[in-house]
Design a protein around this motif. Structure first.
Motif, mmCIF file in Angstrom:
data_model
loop_
_atom_site.group_PDB
_atom_site.id
_atom_site.type_symbol
_atom_site.label_atom_id
_atom_site.label_comp_id
_atom_site.label_asym_id
_atom_site.label_seq_id
_atom_site.Cartn_x
_atom_site.Cartn_y
_atom_site.Cartn_z
ATOM 1 N N SER A 50 100.600 39.413 -58.375
ATOM 2 C CA SER A 50 101.024 39.844 -59.712
ATOM 3 C C SER A 50 100.322 41.133 -60.128
ATOM 4 O O SER A 50 100.943 42.043 -60.688
ATOM 5 N N GLY A 51 99.014 41.204 -59.863
ATOM 6 C CA GLY A 51 98.278 42.421 -60.198
ATOM 7 C C GLY A 51 98.775 43.622 -59.415
ATOM 8 O O GLY A 51 98.929 44.732 -59.966
ATOM 9 N N VAL A 52 99.059 43.431 -58.135
ATOM 10 C CA VAL A 52 99.547 44.530 -57.296
ATOM 11 C C VAL A 52 100.929 44.985 -57.755
ATOM 12 O O VAL A 52 101.212 46.189 -57.842
ATOM 13 N N ILE A 53 101.817 44.029 -58.067
ATOM 14 C CA ILE A 53 103.167 44.377 -58.525
ATOM 15 C C ILE A 53 103.102 45.166 -59.829
ATOM 16 O O ILE A 53 103.788 46.185 -59.993
ATOM 17 N N ALA A 54 102.263 44.731 -60.762
ATOM 18 C CA ALA A 54 102.136 45.451 -62.034
ATOM 19 C C ALA A 54 101.584 46.853 -61.830
ATOM 20 O O ALA A 54 102.040 47.810 -62.465
ATOM 21 N N ALA A 91 101.827 30.743 -65.691
ATOM 22 C CA ALA A 91 102.167 29.625 -64.814
ATOM 23 C C ALA A 91 101.064 28.577 -64.808
ATOM 24 O O ALA A 91 101.328 27.367 -64.843
ATOM 25 N N VAL A 92 99.803 29.043 -64.769
ATOM 26 C CA VAL A 92 98.666 28.124 -64.784
ATOM 27 C C VAL A 92 98.628 27.347 -66.096
ATOM 28 O O VAL A 92 98.385 26.134 -66.126
ATOM 29 N N MET A 127 96.945 29.703 -56.319
ATOM 30 C CA MET A 127 96.774 30.508 -57.520
ATOM 31 C C MET A 127 96.206 31.885 -57.209
ATOM 32 O O MET A 127 96.620 32.889 -57.780
ATOM 33 N N GLY A 128 95.243 31.969 -56.289
ATOM 34 C CA GLY A 128 94.646 33.254 -55.945
ATOM 35 C C GLY A 128 95.670 34.233 -55.417
ATOM 36 O O GLY A 128 95.686 35.417 -55.798
ATOM 37 N N ARG A 129 96.553 33.751 -54.548
ATOM 38 C CA ARG A 129 97.585 34.628 -53.995
ATOM 39 C C ARG A 129 98.563 35.087 -55.066
ATOM 40 O O ARG A 129 99.003 36.244 -55.079
ATOM 41 N N MET A 185 105.529 31.306 -62.059
ATOM 42 C CA MET A 185 105.812 29.893 -62.308
ATOM 43 C C MET A 185 106.592 29.281 -61.152
ATOM 44 O O MET A 185 106.302 28.169 -60.694
ATOM 45 N N LEU A 186 107.600 30.008 -60.677
ATOM 46 C CA LEU A 186 108.397 29.509 -59.563
ATOM 47 C C LEU A 186 107.534 29.325 -58.315
ATOM 48 O O LEU A 186 107.632 28.304 -57.621
ATOM 49 N N ALA A 187 106.659 30.297 -58.053
ATOM 50 C CA ALA A 187 105.816 30.235 -56.857
ATOM 51 C C ALA A 187 104.840 29.066 -56.915
ATOM 52 O O ALA A 187 104.654 28.344 -55.929
ATOM 53 N N MET A 188 104.224 28.859 -58.084
ATOM 54 C CA MET A 188 103.190 27.828 -58.192
ATOM 55 C C MET A 188 103.765 26.432 -58.408
ATOM 56 O O MET A 188 103.304 25.462 -57.807
ATOM 57 N N LEU A 189 104.770 26.324 -59.279
ATOM 58 C CA LEU A 189 105.288 25.010 -59.630
ATOM 59 C C LEU A 189 106.297 24.481 -58.612
ATOM 60 O O LEU A 189 106.352 23.276 -58.362
ATOM 61 N N ARG A 190 107.080 25.367 -58.027
ATOM 62 C CA ARG A 190 108.119 24.923 -57.092
ATOM 63 C C ARG A 190 107.654 24.996 -55.639
ATOM 64 O O ARG A 190 107.858 24.056 -54.863
#
Length: 462
Positions: free
Chosen positions: A448-452, A133-134, A441-443, A431-436
């Motif tokens: 993402s790391g926790v979900i994985a 996303a970044v 970014m930190g959150r 991408m949806l969270a950051m762009l929309r």
């Protein structure tokens, strides 16, 4: 020219202490290779904090892309040097590398003792997916600001096609773009942006530009005496540890060979780490027999999924090489020594190139011919970053990507059956969270790391 004391530096609108916190944040979030790291710095330093304008950011990036070594690291050093002199450059460079160094050193020790640790790798794979996303956001944002004419768009497109489809070496792309700019300055001057005024704007919204306009960044002016001092000091800093290792263990020791070999690679890595990884792999596996092909691939996976420059894979290679083959020390001590020495000789040249050359690059910023050439290089850099973004996306979302060759044309072919849909879902959600929804970014990276990790813990694969 004397450097300012820490107290004098802290009288700037952004103190060295505050800047240190920013560089630490950037270092800890610098996932995604050069594309992700440049994107992160642009987001933090240009858009969010307004420390440096787009024009100066891209001017600095152009110079760093011309240098051997990791361009994102050098860009951090450059911008920090402009704001806080040598102290700032040291802080930014060290903090940009330190998180990745510590992480890869710890994982190298675990790898040597126990093999791969799937749960740890899962966390980093989740972070890597979110970095997409970044990267996408940066390509769009930088492209909009750098490609202001059809000529610039054409250069960017040609650079992307050349490097992605035909594997034209990066130095040739930069050289071609620069020559195009120089020639275009004469036959089509209206198609290239006018150079910035040599007088900086004291009322600029961007901090560095404003300080230059106020005459407070006098260290950015070139000085022959200073250049000699910088060159001698950083050549000594670079080579003294290597000479000490040779004196202690001998010229034929593994540690000495690592110091010499990776010093050599530090000055030939034009075009980023991807351009030299094949050479490093060949020498480390076939030439020196330090590691096996499988271990090289594992090291590359670690470097791709941890913070810091991708060239940090050399740290993993050096650790295992010294761990298994260095005599006179315990395996663990030898591995740590090899890791530290290799990191040192890989990144010490970055400080040399910036501290030595940046004042001259700044002084030539308003030169019309140079500006036309660098404007063309800027456009080419957008194409190169887009190439890195596409490569990064394919190798994140798919488990296997092959290359097909048709004469000079080369196409990357992902195996659709190896689609790693958890990574794809995490990347799409990020991408949806950051762009929309403009989530920080930190959150996004943390989630993402926790979900994985949870997915891997429940028995899924990434």
């Amino acid at each position: 020219m004397n450097e300012r004391s820490p107290a004098e530096i802290d009288t700037l609108p952004v103190s060295l202490r505050e800047a240190t916190r920013v560089w630490a944040k950037i270092g800890m979030l610098s996932f995604g290779g050069p594309a992700g790291q440049i994107a992160l710095m642009h987001r933090e330093l240009v858009d969010t904090r307004r420390w440096i304008s787009d024009a100066r950011f891209l001017h600095a990036l152009n110079y760093c892309m011309l240098l051997p070594g990791p361009e994102a690291t050098q860009l951090a050093i450059y911008i920090a040097w402009m704001l806080h002199r040598t102290a700032g450059g040291l802080v930014a460079g060290v903090l940009f590398v330190l998180p990745g160094f510590v992480t890869i050193l710890a994982l190298s020790i675990v790898y040597a003792l126990y093999g791969q640790v799937p749960l740890v790798l899962a966390i980093f794979m989740g972070l890597k997916a979110a970095v997409l996303a970044v990267v996408v956001e940066a390509v769009i944002r930088i492209g909009r600001k750098a490609l202001k004419s059809r000529m610039m768009v054409a250069i960017a497109a040609l650079a992307f096609v050349a490097i992605y489809f035909f594997r034209v070496p990066f130095p040739l792309i930069v050289l071609g773009a620069g020559l195009w700019g120089l020639l275009g300055r004469w036959w089509a001057p209206g198609r290239f942006p006018a150079p910035a005024s040599s007088a900086a704007d004291a009322s600029s919204d961007f901090l560095i530009d404003r300080l230059l306009g106020q005459g407070r960044l006098t260290h950015t002016r070139p000085s022959g005496a200073r250049a000699w001092r910088v060159a001698l000091a950083w050549l000594a800093i670079w080579w003294l540890p290597v000479l000490a290792v040779i004196a202690a263990f001998g010229r034929q020791s593994v540690l000495a060979r690592e110091g010499l070999f990776f010093s050599q690679t530090a000055v030939v890595t034009f075009g980023g780490a991807y351009a030299v990884l094949a050479y490093i792999a060949q020498r480390a596996v076939v030439g020196f027999h330090w590691i096996t092909p499988g271990q090289m691939l594992d090291g590359l996976a670690l470097a791709e999924t941890t913070p810091g420059p991708l060239i940090m894979v050399v740290q993993f290679v050096a650790f295992l090489g010294a761990y298994y083959h260095q005599a006179g020390l315990s395996p663990l001590a030898a591995g740590v020594a090899g890791s530290v020495l290799t990191t040192w000789v890989t990144f010490a040249p970055c400080f040399l190139w910036i501290f030595l050359g940046a004042p001259y690059i700044e002084a030539l910023r308003s030169n019309r011919a140079l500006h036309a050439a660098l404007s063309a290089v800027t456009a080419a850099v957008v194409g190169v970053v887009l190439n890195l973004s596409v490569w990064f996306t394919l190798h994140t979302v798919f488990g296997r990507v092959d290359e097909r060759q048709f004469g000079w044309l080369r196409l990357e072919h992902p195996h659709w059956t190896t689609l790693q849909w958890p990574s794809a879902v995490i990347a799409a959600a990020a991408m949806l969270a950051m762009l929309r929804f403009k989530v920080g970014m930190g959150r996004v990276l943390l989630a993402s790391g926790v979900i994985a990790l949870c997915w891997r813990w429940l028995g899924g694969s990434l």
